[in-house]
Motif scaffolding. Sequence first.
Motif: not given
Length: 183
Positions: A25-33, A35-36, A41-45
């Motif tokens: 849940v935190d991993l989803l939210l941290v995407q807001r920090i 674009r990098d 997160i989007t590119s990491s397998p």
Amino acid sequence: MSSAQNHVLSTPELLEAILARLPPVDLLLVQRISRDVSSLITSSPILQQKLFFRPVPPKPSGEWTLNSLLRNKLLPWFVSTDDRWCMPSYDTLEHLDWARDLKARDAFLCKDASWRKMFPVQPPPQSLRIVEIRTGQRGKYVREAMIPFSTGVTMDVLYDIPWEYLTSERASEFSLQINGCPG
């Protein structure tokens, strides 16, 4: 920010290792920090597997990991019972938190919502068996279908099939079972 902090945050491998320790849940939210961070997160397998967007290889023990992000929002899809009178129905769906408010419902049910691409469990099942059981005056009617998936069963399929059925048959209930998944 110190140069050590800058170094860690600008080194993708180090940042990925830090982010991998976060709960989903935190991993989803941290995407807001930034674009990098979102791009990492989007590119990491590894991070995509942790978020149930990419399949993990099967474990020799046959163990499964339940997607807690989906379970919290779509509980009726994660409750299994053999008692017909306790199975989720259309009315159950109407009482979910996100279903009560029209704006929240529209946002949650958007066809492009990220939860639709998530796996309900890791490793994801490679096929979906659908069993329809009806009981009436003429006895019991059973219809089955098996649908294979090359990359695994995602939540969009698990949501859309019962939803279509429940909205057309308001008195019906549903239950999902993932064979081999510990309850």
